[in-house]
Design a protein around this motif. Structure first.
Motif, mmCIF file in Angstrom:
data_model
loop_
_atom_site.group_PDB
_atom_site.id
_atom_site.type_symbol
_atom_site.label_atom_id
_atom_site.label_comp_id
_atom_site.label_asym_id
_atom_site.label_seq_id
_atom_site.Cartn_x
_atom_site.Cartn_y
_atom_site.Cartn_z
ATOM 1 N N PHE A 27 0.832 -1.210 0.000
ATOM 2 C CA PHE A 27 0.000 0.000 0.000
ATOM 3 C C PHE A 27 0.864 1.257 0.000
ATOM 4 C CE2 PHE A 27 -1.750 3.430 2.584
ATOM 5 C CZ PHE A 27 -2.887 3.763 1.845
ATOM 6 N N MET A 28 1.880 1.247 0.851
ATOM 7 C CA MET A 28 2.758 2.411 0.948
ATOM 8 C C MET A 28 3.514 2.628 -0.355
ATOM 9 S SD MET A 28 4.067 1.719 4.842
ATOM 10 C CE MET A 28 5.348 2.939 4.824
ATOM 11 N N TRP A 29 3.989 1.556 -0.963
ATOM 12 C CA TRP A 29 4.704 1.687 -2.235
ATOM 13 C C TRP A 29 3.799 2.261 -3.324
ATOM 14 C CZ3 TRP A 29 9.572 2.064 -2.908
ATOM 15 C CH2 TRP A 29 10.473 1.357 -2.131
ATOM 16 N N VAL A 30 2.613 1.683 -3.446
ATOM 17 C CA VAL A 30 1.692 2.140 -4.503
ATOM 18 C C VAL A 30 1.314 3.597 -4.285
ATOM 19 C CG1 VAL A 30 -0.619 1.815 -5.464
ATOM 20 C CG2 VAL A 30 0.827 -0.167 -5.009
ATOM 21 N N ARG A 31 0.952 3.933 -3.064
ATOM 22 C CA ARG A 31 0.558 5.324 -2.775
ATOM 23 C C ARG A 31 1.724 6.277 -2.996
ATOM 24 N NH1 ARG A 31 -2.756 7.894 1.545
ATOM 25 N NH2 ARG A 31 -4.399 6.471 0.984
ATOM 26 N N ALA A 32 2.914 5.899 -2.553
ATOM 27 C CA ALA A 32 4.086 6.768 -2.690
ATOM 28 C C ALA A 32 4.451 7.001 -4.155
ATOM 29 C CB ALA A 32 5.273 6.178 -1.935
ATOM 30 N N ILE A 33 4.168 6.034 -5.003
ATOM 31 C CA ILE A 33 4.470 6.194 -6.426
ATOM 32 C C ILE A 33 3.362 6.972 -7.144
ATOM 33 C CG2 ILE A 33 4.735 4.917 -8.594
ATOM 34 C CD1 ILE A 33 6.178 2.744 -6.884
ATOM 35 N N LEU A 34 2.108 6.716 -6.791
ATOM 36 C CA LEU A 34 0.994 7.355 -7.500
ATOM 37 C C LEU A 34 0.791 8.824 -7.137
ATOM 38 C CD1 LEU A 34 -1.748 4.584 -7.581
ATOM 39 C CD2 LEU A 34 -0.270 5.363 -9.425
ATOM 40 N N LEU A 35 1.000 9.184 -5.886
ATOM 41 C CA LEU A 35 0.707 10.563 -5.485
ATOM 42 C C LEU A 35 1.562 11.607 -6.209
ATOM 43 C CD1 LEU A 35 -0.229 10.344 -1.716
ATOM 44 C CD2 LEU A 35 -1.682 10.365 -3.719
ATOM 45 N N PRO A 36 2.850 11.381 -6.459
ATOM 46 C CA PRO A 36 3.578 12.373 -7.263
ATOM 47 C C PRO A 36 3.044 12.473 -8.697
ATOM 48 C CG PRO A 36 5.130 11.020 -6.047
ATOM 49 C CD PRO A 36 3.779 10.396 -5.875
ATOM 50 N N LEU A 37 2.523 11.376 -9.220
ATOM 51 C CA LEU A 37 1.955 11.420 -10.567
ATOM 52 C C LEU A 37 0.701 12.281 -10.624
ATOM 53 C CD1 LEU A 37 2.437 7.704 -11.651
ATOM 54 C CD2 LEU A 37 3.841 9.687 -12.248
ATOM 55 N N ILE A 38 -0.013 12.342 -9.523
ATOM 56 C CA ILE A 38 -1.216 13.171 -9.475
ATOM 57 C C ILE A 38 -0.850 14.652 -9.569
ATOM 58 C CG2 ILE A 38 -3.156 13.839 -7.988
ATOM 59 C CD1 ILE A 38 -3.291 10.881 -7.176
ATOM 60 N N VAL B 88 -12.255 16.550 -2.783
ATOM 61 C CA VAL B 88 -12.424 15.150 -2.385
ATOM 62 C C VAL B 88 -11.086 14.483 -2.072
ATOM 63 C CG1 VAL B 88 -13.220 12.894 -3.207
ATOM 64 C CG2 VAL B 88 -14.557 14.940 -3.685
ATOM 65 N N PHE B 89 -10.061 14.817 -2.814
ATOM 66 C CA PHE B 89 -8.762 14.158 -2.710
ATOM 67 C C PHE B 89 -8.179 14.164 -1.294
ATOM 68 C CE2 PHE B 89 -4.085 14.252 -3.620
ATOM 69 C CZ PHE B 89 -3.980 12.938 -4.023
ATOM 70 N N PRO B 90 -8.075 15.310 -0.613
ATOM 71 C CA PRO B 90 -7.501 15.293 0.746
ATOM 72 C C PRO B 90 -8.312 14.442 1.726
ATOM 73 C CG PRO B 90 -7.578 17.534 -0.088
ATOM 74 C CD PRO B 90 -8.352 16.678 -1.051
ATOM 75 N N ILE B 91 -9.623 14.472 1.601
ATOM 76 C CA ILE B 91 -10.472 13.685 2.489
ATOM 77 C C ILE B 91 -10.226 12.200 2.257
ATOM 78 C CG2 ILE B 91 -12.872 13.115 3.058
ATOM 79 C CD1 ILE B 91 -13.518 16.067 2.195
ATOM 80 N N ALA B 92 -10.118 11.811 0.998
ATOM 81 C CA ALA B 92 -9.880 10.397 0.676
ATOM 82 C C ALA B 92 -8.517 9.937 1.169
ATOM 83 C CB ALA B 92 -9.996 10.186 -0.834
ATOM 84 N N ILE B 93 -7.490 10.747 0.970
ATOM 85 C CA ILE B 93 -6.135 10.365 1.389
ATOM 86 C C ILE B 93 -6.073 10.200 2.899
ATOM 87 C CG2 ILE B 93 -3.735 11.147 1.540
ATOM 88 C CD1 ILE B 93 -4.541 10.137 -1.236
ATOM 89 N N VAL B 94 -6.530 11.185 3.630
ATOM 90 C CA VAL B 94 -6.472 11.138 5.091
ATOM 91 C C VAL B 94 -7.412 10.052 5.622
ATOM 92 C CG1 VAL B 94 -6.908 12.444 7.207
ATOM 93 C CG2 VAL B 94 -5.730 13.532 5.296
ATOM 94 N N GLY B 95 -8.577 9.911 5.014
ATOM 95 C CA GLY B 95 -9.538 8.910 5.461
ATOM 96 C C GLY B 95 -8.990 7.499 5.372
ATOM 97 N N VAL B 96 -8.335 7.174 4.268
ATOM 98 C CA VAL B 96 -7.759 5.835 4.111
ATOM 99 C C VAL B 96 -6.612 5.633 5.101
ATOM 100 C CG1 VAL B 96 -6.487 4.328 2.533
ATOM 101 C CG2 VAL B 96 -8.499 5.561 1.723
ATOM 102 N N ASP B 97 -5.815 6.675 5.302
ATOM 103 C CA ASP B 97 -4.694 6.555 6.236
ATOM 104 C C ASP B 97 -5.146 6.329 7.674
ATOM 105 O OD1 ASP B 97 -2.833 6.795 4.261
ATOM 106 O OD2 ASP B 97 -2.432 8.922 4.608
ATOM 107 N N LEU B 98 -6.360 6.733 8.003
ATOM 108 C CA LEU B 98 -6.868 6.569 9.366
ATOM 109 C C LEU B 98 -7.383 5.162 9.648
ATOM 110 C CD1 LEU B 98 -8.704 9.965 9.921
ATOM 111 C CD2 LEU B 98 -6.492 9.239 10.829
ATOM 112 N N ILE B 99 -7.501 4.329 8.618
ATOM 113 C CA ILE B 99 -7.930 2.950 8.830
ATOM 114 C C ILE B 99 -6.817 2.231 9.596
ATOM 115 C CG2 ILE B 99 -8.521 0.766 7.724
ATOM 116 C CD1 ILE B 99 -9.582 2.426 5.345
ATOM 117 N N PRO B 100 -7.139 1.652 10.750
ATOM 118 C CA PRO B 100 -6.102 0.998 11.555
ATOM 119 C C PRO B 100 -5.395 -0.126 10.792
ATOM 120 C CG PRO B 100 -8.129 1.242 12.807
ATOM 121 C CD PRO B 100 -8.444 1.619 11.394
#
Length: 147
Positions: A58-69, A97-109
């Motif tokens: 998850f961290m790898w995928v997110r770390a690679i995709l977010l700079p592309l955004i 929507v983007f900030p809410i989605a990013i932070v919301g997913v990160d808050l999942i334990p």
């Protein structure tokens, strides 16, 4: 009949007001800051992984995709500054929507470590600024509601 999504759909005079120009500059600066922060987050993930610590997929995928955004946000910002109403509406929606989605997913334990969630939250703060700028009076005047 097809239309070009990047055509100017607002009065060019409204785009050249000092307030609109300042809003476009603030948006582009925010995109640059977002790109730099997400690139730094990718480098942090690489550094953590290279030291033998656990980095999940998850961290790898997110770390690679977010700079592309950042590229998408930049392109939309350019189109908005050229008067594209469609790009304005898309950037306005994505930036809300983007900030809410990013932070919301990160808050999942258990999804990611606390330091990664904190870093991602820091990364989306410039996008919050874009959302606020897109809803400001200068750009609402430049892109009045269509009936």
């Amino acid at each position: 009949m097809e239309t070009n999504a990047n055509t100017t759909t607002t009065d060019p005079a409204l785009l050249n007001t000092p307030a609109a120009r300042a809003a476009f500059s603030a948006t582009q600066l925010s995109v640059q800051i977002y790109g730099a922060l997400t690139a730094a987050a990718l480098l942090a993930v690489i550094a953590v992984a290279s030291t033998g610590h656990l980095v999940n997929p998850f961290m790898w995928v997110r770390a690679i995709l977010l700079p592309l955004i950042a590229v998408l946000l930049h392109r939309l910002g350019v189109c908005v500054s050229q008067g594209s109403r469609r790009a304005f509406e898309r950037l306005r929606g994505i930036s809300a929507v983007f900030p809410i989605a990013i932070v919301g997913v990160d808050l999942i334990p258990g999804v990611c470590p606390w330091w990664y969630a904190a870093m991602q939250t820091l990364c989306v703060l410039p996008v919050v600024r874009i959302a606020l700028t897109m809803r400001g009076t200068a750009l609402r005047a430049a892109f009045p509601k269509m009936r």
